[in-house]
Design a protein around this motif. Structure first.
Motif, mmCIF file in Angstrom:
data_model
loop_
_atom_site.group_PDB
_atom_site.id
_atom_site.type_symbol
_atom_site.label_atom_id
_atom_site.label_comp_id
_atom_site.label_asym_id
_atom_site.label_seq_id
_atom_site.Cartn_x
_atom_site.Cartn_y
_atom_site.Cartn_z
ATOM 1 N N LEU A 1 0.833 -1.200 0.000
ATOM 2 C CA LEU A 1 0.000 0.000 0.000
ATOM 3 C C LEU A 1 0.870 1.253 0.000
ATOM 4 O O LEU A 1 0.577 2.229 -0.709
ATOM 5 N N LEU A 2 1.958 1.238 0.774
ATOM 6 C CA LEU A 2 2.860 2.394 0.818
ATOM 7 C C LEU A 2 3.555 2.592 -0.524
ATOM 8 O O LEU A 2 3.756 3.730 -0.960
ATOM 9 N N MET A 3 3.930 1.491 -1.171
ATOM 10 C CA MET A 3 4.529 1.593 -2.505
ATOM 11 C C MET A 3 3.560 2.240 -3.485
ATOM 12 O O MET A 3 3.933 3.157 -4.233
ATOM 13 N N ALA A 4 2.331 1.754 -3.480
ATOM 14 C CA ALA A 4 1.330 2.289 -4.402
ATOM 15 C C ALA A 4 1.060 3.763 -4.116
ATOM 16 O O ALA A 4 0.961 4.582 -5.041
ATOM 17 N N LEU A 5 0.959 4.113 -2.813
ATOM 18 C CA LEU A 5 0.696 5.501 -2.447
ATOM 19 C C LEU A 5 1.854 6.402 -2.882
ATOM 20 O O LEU A 5 1.637 7.478 -3.459
ATOM 21 N N GLY A 6 3.082 5.962 -2.616
ATOM 22 C CA GLY A 6 4.238 6.754 -3.012
ATOM 23 C C GLY A 6 4.312 6.935 -4.511
ATOM 24 O O GLY A 6 4.598 8.033 -5.004
ATOM 25 N N PHE A 7 4.027 5.869 -5.265
ATOM 26 C CA PHE A 7 4.078 5.955 -6.721
ATOM 27 C C PHE A 7 3.025 6.911 -7.259
ATOM 28 O O PHE A 7 3.313 7.771 -8.095
ATOM 29 N N VAL A 8 1.787 6.785 -6.772
ATOM 30 C CA VAL A 8 0.698 7.614 -7.284
ATOM 31 C C VAL A 8 0.935 9.090 -6.972
ATOM 32 O O VAL A 8 0.799 9.963 -7.841
ATOM 33 N N VAL A 9 1.314 9.386 -5.732
ATOM 34 C CA VAL A 9 1.537 10.778 -5.343
ATOM 35 C C VAL A 9 2.699 11.367 -6.139
ATOM 36 O O VAL A 9 2.624 12.497 -6.635
ATOM 37 N N ALA A 10 3.778 10.605 -6.269
ATOM 38 C CA ALA A 10 4.945 11.103 -6.998
ATOM 39 C C ALA A 10 4.617 11.322 -8.470
ATOM 40 O O ALA A 10 4.970 12.360 -9.048
ATOM 41 N N LEU A 11 3.933 10.358 -9.092
ATOM 42 C CA LEU A 11 3.626 10.466 -10.514
ATOM 43 C C LEU A 11 2.688 11.630 -10.797
ATOM 44 O O LEU A 11 2.934 12.447 -11.694
ATOM 45 N N LEU A 12 1.610 11.724 -10.005
ATOM 46 C CA LEU A 12 0.647 12.802 -10.236
ATOM 47 C C LEU A 12 1.210 14.153 -9.822
ATOM 48 O O LEU A 12 0.754 15.188 -10.299
ATOM 49 N N GLY A 13 2.208 14.142 -8.933
ATOM 50 C CA GLY A 13 2.841 15.388 -8.526
ATOM 51 C C GLY A 13 3.860 15.911 -9.505
ATOM 52 O O GLY A 13 4.388 17.014 -9.319
ATOM 53 N N GLY A 14 4.182 15.145 -10.540
ATOM 54 C CA GLY A 14 5.080 15.636 -11.574
ATOM 55 C C GLY A 14 6.443 14.999 -11.609
ATOM 56 O O GLY A 14 7.283 15.398 -12.418
ATOM 57 N N LEU A 15 6.722 14.020 -10.747
ATOM 58 C CA LEU A 15 8.015 13.346 -10.800
ATOM 59 C C LEU A 15 8.097 12.549 -12.096
ATOM 60 O O LEU A 15 7.143 11.853 -12.454
ATOM 61 N N PRO A 16 9.219 12.636 -12.834
ATOM 62 C CA PRO A 16 9.329 11.879 -14.091
ATOM 63 C C PRO A 16 9.031 10.401 -13.893
ATOM 64 O O PRO A 16 9.285 9.829 -12.823
ATOM 65 N N ILE A 17 8.511 9.773 -14.937
ATOM 66 C CA ILE A 17 8.007 8.409 -14.837
ATOM 67 C C ILE A 17 9.078 7.434 -14.361
ATOM 68 O O ILE A 17 8.842 6.615 -13.466
ATOM 69 N N GLY A 18 10.274 7.496 -14.957
ATOM 70 C CA GLY A 18 11.329 6.577 -14.559
ATOM 71 C C GLY A 18 11.658 6.683 -13.087
ATOM 72 O O GLY A 18 11.855 5.670 -12.394
ATOM 73 N N PHE A 19 11.695 7.906 -12.568
ATOM 74 C CA PHE A 19 12.008 8.116 -11.157
ATOM 75 C C PHE A 19 10.824 7.735 -10.267
ATOM 76 O O PHE A 19 11.022 7.293 -9.131
ATOM 77 N N SER A 20 9.597 7.900 -10.753
ATOM 78 C CA SER A 20 8.421 7.465 -9.979
ATOM 79 C C SER A 20 8.417 5.955 -9.811
ATOM 80 O O SER A 20 8.123 5.432 -8.729
ATOM 81 N N ILE A 21 8.750 5.241 -10.886
ATOM 82 C CA ILE A 21 8.808 3.783 -10.812
ATOM 83 C C ILE A 21 9.927 3.349 -9.871
ATOM 84 O O ILE A 21 9.763 2.451 -9.038
ATOM 85 N N ALA A 22 11.097 4.007 -9.998
ATOM 86 C CA ALA A 22 12.222 3.677 -9.115
ATOM 87 C C ALA A 22 11.863 3.943 -7.657
ATOM 88 O O ALA A 22 12.225 3.167 -6.763
ATOM 89 N N LEU A 23 11.149 5.035 -7.394
ATOM 90 C CA LEU A 23 10.752 5.366 -6.022
ATOM 91 C C LEU A 23 9.857 4.280 -5.438
ATOM 92 O O LEU A 23 10.003 3.905 -4.261
ATOM 93 N N ALA A 24 8.929 3.753 -6.241
ATOM 94 C CA ALA A 24 8.036 2.699 -5.751
ATOM 95 C C ALA A 24 8.839 1.473 -5.309
ATOM 96 O O ALA A 24 8.558 0.874 -4.264
#
Length: 619
Positions: free
Chosen positions: A196-219
């Motif tokens: 759940l934390l992975m999904a939340l971090g990915f969604v917030v980062a992606l919708l907040g404007g973090l580039p896709i590659g870095f959003s995936i890496a963050l998850a």
């Protein structure tokens, strides 16, 4: 298609910044050129002298990893990383700036983490060798160097923001991290599940404007950071593993072919010939656009390179002929979806790699479906089109003989690709290498337009563009590995098999289409296929669905999502190339995508459309 999180690009007027970017470009381009030499030399040694070069694969893969990360670093410096801007753009200006600052900090943190652990992995593997006896650290140290350049570029961009916004972003991120650390110490049993934390971090980062590659890496990093038993070098190792494969080397080579065609004049001549042949007919300019995408997709594997090559010529022609530019851009984007299954499409190569499918088989399976979609788009263009009011505005001047020469040279490139696959003379990567050599030697000899400067620029652009794609592939591989640890593939497979047993395989197919359209719209296409391809293809095989047929369905579905408003990154890219606001394309693109979707349903429920040709050719 740039993220506000890291925009604007670096101030290249600064001596250190400009020097580092030039160095990063040079390293990425030189490594790509060396890779081309190694692959071609290996094939010639094997074919002419019956002397296989045992170390060539290891060297080629190592060079690709290094070129990819230095190319990705240059892309960071130029703020070319794709990301979702739709939701961040709706935020109030003050809140948007804070999201952008936080995203800029996260880019620095992630890049630095990759660099540190890649250096550490190189140190750990010192003394170990590959199967051919080459030092294993040669793979990880160039990766670490490229990630270090990426960190420097990202840090310089972040530091150009107002210090107050930057400090606020650091404080907020530190507060979030500190909260979870304290929570895990004093009440670990009440922590939310890591998934759940992975999904939340990915969604917030992606919708907040973090580039896709870095959003995936963050998850993926959220899982690694919260798991006390996993070392950071695992993350770097999985990223390297994601692109350390000879098959994926076809991606930078086919992208290079596209840039070389543009540099040596082959692209323009091919489009001009189509304009002369069919430009005067009803809906002629639109027909030219569809046919141009068909031909270019059979040469360059990069969809955005194809869109740029065709759009840069035909969108201005549409304006001159008084055609609505939004309509033209919409058709250009829909044609790119149609061309997703025309070989040598990068996404077919990636799907074949991650799902262990025959790439040649996928190439053949995609031909009839793409022909069906092309006929549909051409038919609509003629049926609803009008004859150009001013033919002179869209029919180019110049020698028809010169255009035919350019077309014949281009068709020679297409023939090389298809004959190479059918004959089995070489792999996809080796064919792509010889296609690049053909574009350099034959294109330059026939047209004389490929200067040394243009050649070097083509290698730099190809290294940067492929670095963008392969960095996303690497991050997606790390995330896919984490999902496997959490047994997500197994759970998803069981769920979909159970649903299909009660309702039939048609439900599984429709669910797969829906998943790939949605994920294709929020992720770059390669990432969606890397994450969901290995999850869904085995389930399809278990249900008796032909994997080549299913692969084609997945790629087309992903393409629809990639160019669908309001999130489709491909549509944003087409709008940038055509200099048209996305609002002017929404209505026409929905009509074209609706037509493509009808074709997709026919392809889905008439498997012979995609399985007939591969079976005929023995795949």
């Amino acid at each position: 298609m740039k993220t506000a999180a890291v925009a604007p690009a670096l101030n290249l007027g600064r001596p250190v910044t400009g020097l580092l970017l030039s160095l990063s470009d040079a390293i990425a381009a030189v490594l790509l050129a060396l890779d081309l030499i190694v692959v071609i030399g290996s094939v010639l040694a094997r074919s002419w002298f019956d002397a296989p070069v045992e170390w060539s694969d290891d060297v080629a893969r190592g060079l690709m990893v290094g070129s990819s990360f230095f190319g990705a670093a240059s892309a960071v410096a130029r703020s070319e990383n794709p990301g979702v801007e739709f939701f961040a753009a709706m935020l109030p200006a003050s809140l948007r700036r804070r999201f952008d600052a936080a995203a800029a900090v996260l880019v620095v943190v992630i890049a630095a983490y990759v660099s540190f652990n890649a250096f550490k992995l190189g140190w750990i593997t010192t003394g170990q060798t590959t199967g051919s006896g080459l030092p294993l650290e040669w793979t990880f140290l160039p990766m670490a160097g490229g990630a270090l350049f990426m960190t420097v570029f990202a840090a310089e961009i972040a530091l150009r923001r107002p210090s107050r916004e930057l400090l606020e972003a650091v404080a907020v991120l530190a507060l979030v991290w500190g909260t979870f650390m304290v929570w895990s110490i004093f009440a670990p049993d009440t922590l939310p599940q890591v998934g759940l934390l992975m999904a939340l971090g990915f969604v917030v980062a992606l919708l907040g404007g973090l580039p896709i590659g870095f959003s995936i890496a963050l998850a993926a990093l959220v899982y690694i950071w919260l798991d006390e038993y996993l070392p950071g070098v695992i993350f770097a190792q999985q990223m390297a593993r994601g692109i350390d494969n000879f098959v994926l080397l076809a991606i930078p080579f086919f992208i290079l072919v596209g840039y070389l065609m543009e540099a040596n004049g082959m692209s323009v001549r091919l489009i001009e010939l189509l304009q002369r042949l069919v430009g005067r007919m009803r809906g002629g300019l639109n027909v030219v656009m569809v046919l141009s995408m068909v031909l270019f997709s059979g040469i360059s594997g990069s969809k955005m390179a194809d869109v740029a090559a065709v759009g840069s010529v035909l969108i201005p022609a549409a304006r001159r002929s008084k055609q609505e530019p939004g309509q033209a851009v919409a058709l250009l984007a829909a044609s790119a979806v149609m061309a997703e299954t025309i070989p040598p499409c990068i996404n077919l190569i990636i799907l074949g790699f991650v799902a262990n499918l025959s790439i040649g088989g996928l190439f053949m399976a995609g031909l009839i479906p793409s022909a069906l979609m092309a006929v549909a788009l051409v038919g609509v263009s003629i049926l609803f089109g009008t004859k150009a009011a001013i033919a002179a505005d869209i029919i180019p001047d110049g020698s028809l003989r010169r255009m035919w020469v350019g077309a014949i040279v281009s068709f020679g490139l297409i023939a090389m690709i298809f004959i190479g696959f059918k004959s089995g003379f070489a792999t996809a990567t080796e064919i792509s290498a010889f296609a690049a050599l053909y574009a350099i030697v034959v294109g330059a000899a026939v047209f004389g337009e490929l200067s040394w400067r243009a050649l070097a620029r083509s290698f730099v652009h190809a290294a940067t563009r492929s670095g963008l794609v392969l960095f996303i592939v690497a991050a997606a591989q790390a995330l896919a590995w984490v999902l496997t640890l959490q047994q997500v593939p197994h759970a998803l497979g069981d769920l979909m098999v159970e649903m299909s047993r009660s309702s039939g395989t048609w439900l599984f197919m429709l669910l797969s289409i829906a998943i790939l359209i949605i994920m294709g719209s929020v992720l770059e296409g390669a990432a969606a296929l890397i994450i969901f391809g290995p999850l869904l293809v085995p389930v399809a095989s278990q249900l008796g669905i032909d994997p080549l047929h299913f692969g084609v369905v997945l790629v087309i579905s992903m393409g629809i999502g990639l160019f669908a408003p309001p999130l489709g990154l491909g549509l944003y890219g087409a709008c940038l190339i055509g200099h048209v606001p996305i609002e002017r394309t929404v209505r026409p693109i929905m009509g074209y995508l609706g037509l493509i979707f009808v074709c997709l349903l026919l392809i889905t429920f008439i498997p012979a459309l995609s399985t007939g040709l591969p079976r005929l050719l023995g795949y």
